[in-house]
Design an enzyme around this catalytic site. Sequence first.
Site, PDB file in Angstrom:
ATOM      1  N   ARG A  92       0.890  -1.194  -0.059  1.00 67.41           N
ATOM      2  CA  ARG A  92       0.031   0.019  -0.148  1.00 67.41           C
ATOM      3  C   ARG A  92       1.131   1.198  -0.043  1.00 67.41           C
ATOM      4  O   ARG A  92       1.521   1.399   0.928  1.00 67.41           O
ATOM      5  CB  ARG A  92      -1.039  -0.102   1.376  1.00 67.41           C
ATOM      6  CG  ARG A  92      -1.719   1.229   1.361  1.00 67.41           C
ATOM      7  CD  ARG A  92      -2.748   1.142   2.635  1.00 67.41           C
ATOM      8  NE  ARG A  92      -3.359   2.180   2.955  1.00 67.41           N
ATOM      9  CZ  ARG A  92      -3.270   3.102   3.709  1.00 67.41           C
ATOM     10  NH1 ARG A  92      -2.334   3.048   4.689  1.00 67.41           N
ATOM     11  NH2 ARG A  92      -4.005   4.350   3.910  1.00 67.41           N
ATOM     12  N   HIS A 136      -2.768  11.018   0.840  1.00 75.31           N
ATOM     13  CA  HIS A 136      -2.152  10.662   2.332  1.00 75.31           C
ATOM     14  C   HIS A 136      -1.823  11.978   2.517  1.00 75.31           C
ATOM     15  O   HIS A 136      -0.361  12.290   3.023  1.00 75.31           O
ATOM     16  CB  HIS A 136      -1.082   9.592   2.346  1.00 75.31           C
ATOM     17  CG  HIS A 136      -0.870   8.938   3.513  1.00 75.31           C
ATOM     18  ND1 HIS A 136      -1.146   7.612   3.799  1.00 75.31           N
ATOM     19  CD2 HIS A 136      -0.543   9.557   4.768  1.00 75.31           C
ATOM     20  CE1 HIS A 136      -0.809   7.534   5.133  1.00 75.31           C
ATOM     21  NE2 HIS A 136      -0.463   8.597   5.607  1.00 75.31           N
ATOM     22  N   GLU A 181      -7.015   8.431   6.538  1.00 75.66           N
ATOM     23  CA  GLU A 181      -7.305   9.137   7.792  1.00 75.66           C
ATOM     24  C   GLU A 181      -7.760  10.679   7.714  1.00 75.66           C
ATOM     25  O   GLU A 181      -6.838  11.546   8.010  1.00 75.66           O
ATOM     26  CB  GLU A 181      -5.930   9.179   8.911  1.00 75.66           C
ATOM     27  CG  GLU A 181      -5.393   7.696   8.891  1.00 75.66           C
ATOM     28  CD  GLU A 181      -4.392   7.424   9.921  1.00 75.66           C
ATOM     29  OE1 GLU A 181      -3.957   8.650  10.334  1.00 75.66           O
ATOM     30  OE2 GLU A 181      -4.161   6.534  10.574  1.00 75.66           O
ATOM     31  N   ASN A 309      -7.306   1.927   9.941  1.00 72.48           N
ATOM     32  CA  ASN A 309      -6.251   2.207  10.769  1.00 72.48           C
ATOM     33  C   ASN A 309      -6.294   2.106  12.141  1.00 72.48           C
ATOM     34  O   ASN A 309      -7.078   2.894  12.889  1.00 72.48           O
ATOM     35  CB  ASN A 309      -5.406   3.325  10.215  1.00 72.48           C
ATOM     36  CG  ASN A 309      -4.902   3.543   8.807  1.00 72.48           C
ATOM     37  OD1 ASN A 309      -5.293   2.352   8.015  1.00 72.48           O
ATOM     38  ND2 ASN A 309      -4.511   4.557   8.254  1.00 72.48           N
ATOM     39  N   TYR A 311      -4.069   1.953  15.841  1.00 73.26           N
ATOM     40  CA  TYR A 311      -3.067   2.129  16.624  1.00 73.26           C
ATOM     41  C   TYR A 311      -3.186   2.034  18.255  1.00 73.26           C
ATOM     42  O   TYR A 311      -2.202   1.438  18.791  1.00 73.26           O
ATOM     43  CB  TYR A 311      -2.111   3.419  16.510  1.00 73.26           C
ATOM     44  CG  TYR A 311      -1.659   3.504  15.242  1.00 73.26           C
ATOM     45  CD1 TYR A 311      -0.387   2.827  14.786  1.00 73.26           C
ATOM     46  CD2 TYR A 311      -2.433   4.063  14.035  1.00 73.26           C
ATOM     47  CE1 TYR A 311       0.180   2.770  13.784  1.00 73.26           C
ATOM     48  CE2 TYR A 311      -1.645   3.874  12.682  1.00 73.26           C
ATOM     49  CZ  TYR A 311      -0.595   3.455  12.532  1.00 73.26           C
ATOM     50  OH  TYR A 311      -0.005   3.383  11.230  1.00 73.26           O
ATOM     51  N   GLU A 378      -3.272   0.149   8.042  1.00 76.33           N
ATOM     52  CA  GLU A 378      -2.567   0.549   8.903  1.00 76.33           C
ATOM     53  C   GLU A 378      -2.461  -0.060  10.323  1.00 76.33           C
ATOM     54  O   GLU A 378      -3.427  -0.044  10.905  1.00 76.33           O
ATOM     55  CB  GLU A 378      -2.102   1.755   9.017  1.00 76.33           C
ATOM     56  CG  GLU A 378      -1.550   2.557   7.938  1.00 76.33           C
ATOM     57  CD  GLU A 378      -1.372   4.067   8.054  1.00 76.33           C
ATOM     58  OE1 GLU A 378      -1.210   4.678   9.318  1.00 76.33           O
ATOM     59  OE2 GLU A 378      -1.534   4.629   6.970  1.00 76.33           O
TER      60      GLU A 378
HETATM   61  C1  FCB Z   1      -1.047   7.250  10.827  1.00 78.14           C
HETATM   62  C2  FCB Z   1      -0.608   7.744   9.574  1.00 78.14           C
HETATM   63  C3  FCB Z   1       0.774   6.930   8.994  1.00 78.14           C
HETATM   64  C4  FCB Z   1       1.971   6.974  10.146  1.00 78.14           C
HETATM   65  C5  FCB Z   1       1.083   6.239  11.123  1.00 78.14           C
HETATM   66  C6  FCB Z   1       2.214   6.254  12.351  1.00 78.14           C
HETATM   67  O1  FCB Z   1      -1.599   8.092  11.446  1.00 78.14           O
HETATM   68  O2  FCB Z   1      -1.668   7.271   8.465  1.00 78.14           O
HETATM   69  O3  FCB Z   1       1.291   8.263   7.873  1.00 78.14           O
HETATM   70  O4  FCB Z   1       2.354   8.472  10.522  1.00 78.14           O
HETATM   71  O5  FCB Z   1       0.089   6.997  11.611  1.00 78.14           O
END
Ligand code: FCB
Length: 473
Positions: A92, A136, A181, A309, A311, A378
């Site tokens: 990607r 992006h 995002e 995405n 985290y 992600e």
């Molecule tokens: C996300 C982004 C990516 C990277 C990660 C850690 O928010 O999409 O570009 O910075 O975090």
Amino acid sequence: MSNPASPPAVDVLDERPGLTFPPGFLWGAATAAYQIEGAAAVDGRAPSIWDTFSHTEGRVVAGHTGDVACDHYHRLGDDVALMAELGLKSYRFSVSWSRVQPTGTGAANPGGLDFYRRLVDELLANGIEPWLTLYHWDLPQPLEDAGGWPARDTAARFADYTTLVADALGDRVRYWTTLNEPWCSAFLGYGSGVHAPGRTNGADAVRAGHHLMLGHGLAVQALRAARPAAEVGVTVNLYPVDPASDSPADRDAARRIDGLANRFFLDPLLRGSYPEDLVADLSTVTDFEHVRDGDLATISTPLDLVGVNYYSRHVVAAPVEGVEADPAPSCWPGSEDVRFVTRGVPVTDMGWEIDAPGLTETLRRVNGYTDLPLYVTENGSAFVDSVVDGQVDDVDRLAYFDAHLRAAHEAIDAGVPLRGYFAWSLMDNFEWAWGYTKRFGMIHVDYDSQVRTPKSSAKWYASVIRRNGLAAQ
Ligand code: FCB
């Protein structure tokens, strides 16, 4: 005293079963144009908002810029060879709008498109499915000068640019993501100002969010018109939002932040409406006069897939009476005084709490909105790495991936149509406002020599891909 007849609890916890993913599961890794390409002024590319922002003193740690980054623009062949060694099924990447259409309007720049043609051809030659993200975060600077995402016209410009890319690459690229995002583009870019273009106005952030989604809807329509066989989706960054306690005030704080972080995007995109409580929460910020008849129908144009995405999780609490909100510009307009609470659980080098079950929860939640196939577009972690004897033994990152893949598998077991997973990131890169100080890569990059060194996590990920799953531990 523990009972000597039973094994210590920690060993029991550490015994994890092997897991197999569904056949055809799309194993990938992700990057973004400004974070890796470099070659900022080559072959006709002009500045984007991230060039301007990173060249403005005080915006990015240590004054780092993406001018050179990982020099991927000049090392495409070697980088794709590394992907092939990992056994990636898909890669990607994002297209730099400023490379393809330097002023943000008008004809395509052939030099810019050529780079992506070469990249896509190289991927296909290596059996790697290209997954193209159109945006992006790197808006061409002239479009920012004309008003940026708070201006409605930017949405139409995005659709035109989409047509240029679809015409050039649509015969070879099957998977498309419009935006990456949009929360970050809108609320970090125009709210807190910690991302480009660094503006700080809550109403503008809300307008930007709307116009990003409108641009997405128009881009989906442009892609369908140009390439009916394309698989089209959008990538949103989502967080479970928990109240710090069961008190009504904390629960209300969680509802507000969940509205801004998650439902601001999920509801218009997948249901065609803004949540009423969110509109009420934002009433001191904006009257939503920027929303025109028909916008929400465009925004909710049917998709083929949704990218998630993931985290971390947010835990929030109500404001403390008598304590003023932080006066710094906020990315939570109308809810500036909500407190973000840390739980004392392990964090990554970004300070983000590690919460793998949050991925299962998030995927199940999106599946509650839609039956569409989902992809984790992600997921990953920054840790401080050291190169010892030419090796980077990034056990923390490897454990993060392992835990999150188990969480992803749990979602599949619960019936979520999860079809693929992209590790963030293929290689260390320019981590936005943090510059090169945060490393997310499975491949280590020495920014002086541009030498790439696969870390332990890369070798482990290659074995995951080979066996289509996780070994028992
Ligand atoms: C996300 C982004 C990516 C990277 C990660 C850690 O928010 O999409 O570009 O910075 O975090």
